[in-house]
Design a protein around this motif. Structure first.
Motif, PDB file in Angstrom:
ATOM      1  N   GLY A 191      33.984  -2.417  -7.193  1.00  0.00           N
ATOM      2  CA  GLY A 191      33.773  -2.689  -8.627  1.00  0.00           C
ATOM      3  C   GLY A 191      32.387  -3.251  -8.893  1.00  0.00           C
ATOM      4  N   GLY A 192      31.666  -3.626  -7.855  1.00  0.00           N
ATOM      5  CA  GLY A 192      30.270  -4.061  -7.979  1.00  0.00           C
ATOM      6  C   GLY A 192      29.293  -2.895  -7.920  1.00  0.00           C
ATOM      7  N   PHE A 193      29.838  -1.695  -7.809  1.00  0.00           N
ATOM      8  CA  PHE A 193      28.999  -0.486  -7.802  1.00  0.00           C
ATOM      9  C   PHE A 193      29.398   0.472  -8.918  1.00  0.00           C
ATOM     10  CE2 PHE A 193      28.838  -2.221  -3.628  1.00  0.00           C
ATOM     11  CZ  PHE A 193      27.618  -1.875  -3.087  1.00  0.00           C
ATOM     12  N   ARG A 194      30.666   0.391  -9.287  1.00  0.00           N
ATOM     13  CA  ARG A 194      31.218   1.339 -10.253  1.00  0.00           C
ATOM     14  C   ARG A 194      32.228   0.573 -11.106  1.00  0.00           C
ATOM     15  NH1 ARG A 194      35.161   5.104  -7.320  1.00  0.00           N
ATOM     16  NH2 ARG A 194      36.611   3.454  -7.781  1.00  0.00           N
ATOM     17  N   ALA A 195      32.140   0.716 -12.410  1.00  0.00           N
ATOM     18  CA  ALA A 195      33.048  -0.051 -13.279  1.00  0.00           C
ATOM     19  C   ALA A 195      34.483   0.440 -13.173  1.00  0.00           C
ATOM     20  CB  ALA A 195      32.569   0.050 -14.719  1.00  0.00           C
ATOM     21  N   TRP A 240      29.385  -7.357  -9.561  1.00  0.00           N
ATOM     22  CA  TRP A 240      27.957  -6.983  -9.546  1.00  0.00           C
ATOM     23  C   TRP A 240      27.139  -8.236  -9.227  1.00  0.00           C
ATOM     24  CZ3 TRP A 240      25.142  -2.362 -10.677  1.00  0.00           C
ATOM     25  CH2 TRP A 240      25.951  -1.243 -10.915  1.00  0.00           C
ATOM     26  N   ALA A 241      27.571  -9.365  -9.761  1.00  0.00           N
ATOM     27  CA  ALA A 241      26.853 -10.626  -9.504  1.00  0.00           C
ATOM     28  C   ALA A 241      26.900 -10.996  -8.023  1.00  0.00           C
ATOM     29  CB  ALA A 241      27.438 -11.747 -10.357  1.00  0.00           C
ATOM     30  N   VAL A 242      27.997 -10.678  -7.352  1.00  0.00           N
ATOM     31  CA  VAL A 242      28.110 -10.993  -5.915  1.00  0.00           C
ATOM     32  C   VAL A 242      26.958 -10.334  -5.155  1.00  0.00           C
ATOM     33  CG1 VAL A 242      29.496 -10.604  -3.826  1.00  0.00           C
ATOM     34  CG2 VAL A 242      30.620 -11.330  -5.941  1.00  0.00           C
TER      35      VAL A 242
END
Ligand SMILES: NC(=O)c1ccc[n+]([C@@H]2O[C@H](COP(=O)([O-])OP(=O)(O)OC[C@H]3O[C@@H](n4cnc5c(N)ncnc54)[C@H](O)[C@@H]3O)[C@@H](O)[C@H]2O)c1
Length: 257
Positions: free
Chosen positions: A142-146, A158-160
């Motif tokens: 989910g940090g690459f694709r919503a 994404w913040a991670v």
């Protein structure tokens, strides 16, 4: 067991169940002393008792900086050092954007992002003291694709990635490595009842916590000694299969339309 982690101490947040539990079990099996840190006291204590020697549970809400000091002090007094931190604690609320309340949005950022900040702030001095360490943040694809209906979660993941990169840059001079593992769809209590979609996943299956544990062991051990600031996606080829082709090209690259 390679014995790579004998004499090392790992703190695992969210270690009472799911991916964190899988990481705690694997680190322990490889010889590390493990501090399981979680808000789930019953599950955490049970796991520590099951693992036995070299394992203990300490209650921790990752949003609480004071509680973090206590966890590090406990690890220090029981095992003398802290070498590894696995930040697996996380929450994944589901709500349409229009109904997302400010408080709920802040809460997911508090746990999934501020939790990492407090954790790294708490362990870095101790790692510096022993000449280095390995910090492993559990992000998500989910940090690459919503994902739909998960704006808070996706924002946090994404913040991670940004946080991992920035922390790696700053702490590298002290021998402290900071990396992130980004799981795909994994069968855990968090995803209980979830409608998994594996049709586009290269390996055609959902993952288990043990599938993530191997990556944790690699990043915790000296085998990864020259790796920092890295995003390691462990998703069975979920992101690889994301492209949404409307027509399939033939072997000469021509569209099949
Ligand atoms: N399961 C998946 O498909 C999946 C996919 C990608 C990423 N992830 C990430 O992996 C991590 C672990 O997820 P999981 O599936 O094992 O979830 P889980 O819900 O099964 O376990 C999460 C653990 O974190 C703990 N926790 C929650 N809030 C906490 C807090 N404030 N302080 C301390 N502990 C807290 C919970 O008590 C629980 O033991 C999370 O960061 C999650 O976002 C999971």
């Amino acid at each position: 067991m390679t014995g790579d982690l004998v004499g090392r101490t790992a703190i695992v947040t969210g270690g009472a169940q799911g991916i964190g539990e899988g990481a705690a079990r694997a680190l322990h099996a490889e010889g590390a002393a493990v501090v399981i840190a979680d808000v789930r006291t019953a599950e955490g204590n049970n796991l520590a008792a099951t693992l036995g020697e070299r394992a203990r549970f300490v209650e921790l809400d990752v949003r609480d900086a004071k509680a973090w000091s206590h966890v590090v002090a406990e690890a220090q007094s029981a095992y003398g050092r802290v070498d590894v931190l696995v930040n697996s604690a996380g929450i994944a609320p589901v709500a349409p954007f229009a109904e997302y309340r400010e408080e709920a949005f802040r809460q997911v950022l508090d746990v999934n992002v501020m939790g990492l900040f407090h954790g790294i702030t708490a362990v870095a001095p101790e790692m510096r003291r022993v000449g280095g360490g390995s910090i492993i943040n559990i992000g998500s694809i989910g940090g690459f694709r919503a994902f739909p209906l998960m704006t808070g979660y996706v924002t946090s993941k994404w913040a991670v990635r940004g946080f991992t990169n920035a922390a790696a840059l700053e702490l590298g001079a002290d021998g402290i490595r900071v990396n992130a593992i980004h799981p795909g769809q994994i069968n855990t209590p968090m995803t209980d009842g979830a409608d998994f979609d594996t049709a586009h996943v290269a390996l055609k299956r959902v993952g288990q916590p043990a599938d993530i544990a191997g990556a944790v062991l690699f990043l915790a051990s000296d085998s990864s000694r020259f790796i920092t600031g890295e995003d390691l996606v462990v998703d069975g080829g979920d992101l690889a299969g994301t492209a949404n082709w409307t027509s399939v090209p033939d072997q000469n690259g021509r569209s099949g339309d």
